[in-house]
Design a protein around this motif. Structure first.
Motif, mmCIF file in Angstrom:
data_model
loop_
_atom_site.group_PDB
_atom_site.id
_atom_site.type_symbol
_atom_site.label_atom_id
_atom_site.label_comp_id
_atom_site.label_asym_id
_atom_site.label_seq_id
_atom_site.Cartn_x
_atom_site.Cartn_y
_atom_site.Cartn_z
ATOM 1 N N GLU A 128 0.828 -1.211 0.000
ATOM 2 C CA GLU A 128 0.000 0.000 0.000
ATOM 3 C C GLU A 128 0.866 1.267 0.000
ATOM 4 O O GLU A 128 0.487 2.277 -0.588
ATOM 5 N N ALA A 129 2.007 1.194 0.667
ATOM 6 C CA ALA A 129 2.912 2.343 0.678
ATOM 7 C C ALA A 129 3.471 2.602 -0.714
ATOM 8 O O ALA A 129 3.604 3.756 -1.146
ATOM 9 N N ALA A 130 3.810 1.530 -1.436
ATOM 10 C CA ALA A 130 4.303 1.687 -2.797
ATOM 11 C C ALA A 130 3.226 2.297 -3.690
ATOM 12 O O ALA A 130 3.502 3.218 -4.474
ATOM 13 N N ALA A 131 1.988 1.812 -3.553
ATOM 14 C CA ALA A 131 0.896 2.331 -4.384
ATOM 15 C C ALA A 131 0.643 3.804 -4.107
ATOM 16 O O ALA A 131 0.473 4.613 -5.036
ATOM 17 N N GLN A 132 0.603 4.164 -2.834
ATOM 18 C CA GLN A 132 0.373 5.561 -2.464
ATOM 19 C C GLN A 132 1.456 6.471 -3.014
ATOM 20 O O GLN A 132 1.189 7.573 -3.495
ATOM 21 N N ASN A 133 2.683 6.006 -2.977
ATOM 22 C CA ASN A 133 3.790 6.854 -3.418
ATOM 23 C C ASN A 133 3.959 6.871 -4.924
ATOM 24 O O ASN A 133 4.596 7.792 -5.449
ATOM 25 N N ARG A 134 3.386 5.937 -5.629
ATOM 26 C CA ARG A 134 3.320 6.073 -7.085
ATOM 27 C C ARG A 134 2.456 7.278 -7.452
ATOM 28 O O ARG A 134 2.776 8.028 -8.378
ATOM 29 N N VAL A 135 1.377 7.459 -6.716
ATOM 30 C CA VAL A 135 0.511 8.624 -6.936
ATOM 31 C C VAL A 135 1.265 9.904 -6.599
ATOM 32 O O VAL A 135 1.219 10.895 -7.344
ATOM 33 N N ARG A 136 1.987 9.907 -5.480
ATOM 34 C CA ARG A 136 2.759 11.085 -5.080
ATOM 35 C C ARG A 136 3.855 11.393 -6.100
ATOM 36 O O ARG A 136 4.144 12.571 -6.372
ATOM 37 N N THR A 137 4.458 10.365 -6.656
ATOM 38 C CA THR A 137 5.492 10.569 -7.678
ATOM 39 C C THR A 137 4.899 11.251 -8.904
ATOM 40 O O THR A 137 5.499 12.185 -9.456
ATOM 41 N N ALA A 138 3.739 10.796 -9.335
ATOM 42 C CA ALA A 138 3.072 11.417 -10.483
ATOM 43 C C ALA A 138 2.802 12.895 -10.215
ATOM 44 O O ALA A 138 2.965 13.748 -11.107
ATOM 45 N N MET A 139 2.407 13.215 -8.999
ATOM 46 C CA MET A 139 2.176 14.611 -8.621
ATOM 47 C C MET A 139 3.478 15.411 -8.656
ATOM 48 O O MET A 139 3.494 16.582 -9.066
ATOM 49 N N GLY A 140 4.577 14.780 -8.246
ATOM 50 C CA GLY A 140 5.873 15.447 -8.285
ATOM 51 C C GLY A 140 6.321 15.762 -9.702
ATOM 52 O O GLY A 140 6.828 16.866 -9.980
ATOM 53 N N TYR A 141 6.126 14.812 -10.604
ATOM 54 C CA TYR A 141 6.456 15.067 -12.010
ATOM 55 C C TYR A 141 5.627 16.233 -12.562
ATOM 56 O O TYR A 141 6.146 17.088 -13.290
ATOM 57 N N LYS A 142 4.337 16.264 -12.225
ATOM 58 C CA LYS A 142 3.480 17.339 -12.725
ATOM 59 C C LYS A 142 3.921 18.694 -12.165
ATOM 60 O O LYS A 142 3.883 19.716 -12.866
ATOM 61 N N LEU A 143 4.324 18.722 -10.895
ATOM 62 C CA LEU A 143 4.823 19.956 -10.295
ATOM 63 C C LEU A 143 5.991 20.508 -11.104
ATOM 64 O O LEU A 143 6.043 21.714 -11.405
ATOM 65 N N LEU A 144 6.914 19.651 -11.475
ATOM 66 C CA LEU A 144 8.059 20.102 -12.268
ATOM 67 C C LEU A 144 7.630 20.517 -13.666
ATOM 68 O O LEU A 144 8.131 21.509 -14.207
ATOM 69 N N ASN A 145 6.716 19.757 -14.257
ATOM 70 C CA ASN A 145 6.242 20.101 -15.597
ATOM 71 C C ASN A 145 5.619 21.497 -15.615
ATOM 72 O O ASN A 145 5.880 22.298 -16.525
ATOM 73 N N ASP A 146 4.819 21.798 -14.608
ATOM 74 C CA ASP A 146 4.181 23.117 -14.539
ATOM 75 C C ASP A 146 5.226 24.223 -14.387
ATOM 76 O O ASP A 146 5.111 25.293 -15.011
ATOM 77 N N GLN A 147 6.245 23.988 -13.579
ATOM 78 C CA GLN A 147 7.306 24.978 -13.404
ATOM 79 C C GLN A 147 8.087 25.186 -14.694
ATOM 80 O O GLN A 147 8.460 26.312 -15.046
ATOM 81 N N LEU A 148 8.309 24.106 -15.421
ATOM 82 C CA LEU A 148 9.104 24.170 -16.649
ATOM 83 C C LEU A 148 8.324 24.747 -17.822
ATOM 84 O O LEU A 148 8.911 25.007 -18.879
ATOM 85 N N ALA A 149 7.029 24.969 -17.653
ATOM 86 C CA ALA A 149 6.244 25.599 -18.711
ATOM 87 C C ALA A 149 6.718 27.025 -18.967
ATOM 88 O O ALA A 149 6.578 27.543 -20.080
ATOM 89 N N GLU A 150 7.291 27.652 -17.936
ATOM 90 C CA GLU A 150 7.708 29.045 -18.070
ATOM 91 C C GLU A 150 9.178 29.260 -17.750
ATOM 92 O O GLU A 150 9.624 30.406 -17.640
ATOM 93 N N ASN A 151 9.925 28.161 -17.568
ATOM 94 C CA ASN A 151 11.342 28.274 -17.225
ATOM 95 C C ASN A 151 12.145 27.255 -18.016
ATOM 96 O O ASN A 151 11.713 26.110 -18.174
ATOM 97 N N GLU A 152 13.322 27.658 -18.472
ATOM 98 C CA GLU A 152 14.169 26.726 -19.220
ATOM 99 C C GLU A 152 14.673 25.612 -18.324
ATOM 100 O O GLU A 152 14.718 24.437 -18.723
ATOM 101 N N PHE A 153 15.057 25.967 -17.103
ATOM 102 C CA PHE A 153 15.508 24.992 -16.121
ATOM 103 C C PHE A 153 14.586 25.064 -14.905
ATOM 104 O O PHE A 153 13.726 25.947 -14.820
#
Length: 203
Positions: A128-153
């Motif tokens: 269950e911990a692995a499953a929960q953190n797969r969801v958290r990982t997806a959220m982390g990737y999206k956080l970076l994607n949103d930041q990179l929409a307006e920044n080169e790095f």
């Protein structure tokens, strides 16, 4: 000085990428964590947590934790400034460094610990911990994607330690751990292609 290293680990790779961006050459010694070499008493004297990497200075001082090692080299070799210049830039880099650690590396690490066959031999896994953190990982990737929409790095328009840490984290998660980003995160994909093409990415 000597850097205790493990080629397949994401944390040692952060330091190697950082050093390559700085153009710094350091003697390295490989520590085989798969045979638990880092858990032997003599090694635990260098780092009581057994983690890799460790930088051992000429006077015998041992510095562990990858970002601490990077900060040490930043002080010795301030150019190029990978931790930023000025209060504002340094704070923004520190902010994004923490965000990458807490929102991507931590959940990827939990998926690794609780959901990978290699770690099943070491601890009692909680699926269950692995499953929960797969969801958290997806959220982390999206956080970076949103930041990179307006920044080169990740932390702005210049490459920084955040990009070194994030690249090692991304590749560990998408590769060995098996939690790649979702399709459609085009800004993250653009960033990953760009930083992976830098010579430092092969360090």
């Amino acid at each position: 000085m000597i850097l205790y290293n493990y080629p397949g680990g994401p944390n040692p790779r952060r330091v190697r990428i950082f050093l390559a961006e700085k153009g710094i050459a350091v003697s390295m010694e490989t520590v085989d964590i798969m045979t638990r070499r880092n858990r032997q008493p003599d090694f635990l004297e260098k780092n009581p947590t057994g983690g890799i990497p460790i930088l051992e200075l000429d006077d015998g001082t041992c510095i562990s934790e990858s970002v601490a090692i990077c900060r040490y080299f930043e002080e010795l070799h301030p150019e190029p400034p990978l931790f930023g210049t000025g209060a504002k830039e340094r704070a923004i880099i520190e902010m994004w460094l923490r965000r990458v650690e807490l929102n991507l590396m931590v959940p990827i690490g939990m998926v690794w610990v609780h959901g990978h066959p290699l770690t099943a031999k070491l601890i009692r896994q909680i699926p269950e911990a692995a499953a929960q953190n797969r969801v958290r990982t997806a959220m982390g990737y999206k956080l970076l994607n949103d930041q990179l929409a307006e920044n080169e790095f990740i932390a702005g328009d210049a490459y920084s330690v955040v990009d070194a840490v994030a690249l090692a984290t991304y590749d560990f998660g998408a590769g060995l751990v098996g939690v790649p980003p979702a399709d459609g995160l085009t800004h993250l994909a653009r960033w990953h292609a760009a930083v992976s093409a830098r010579p430092s990415a092969t360090a």
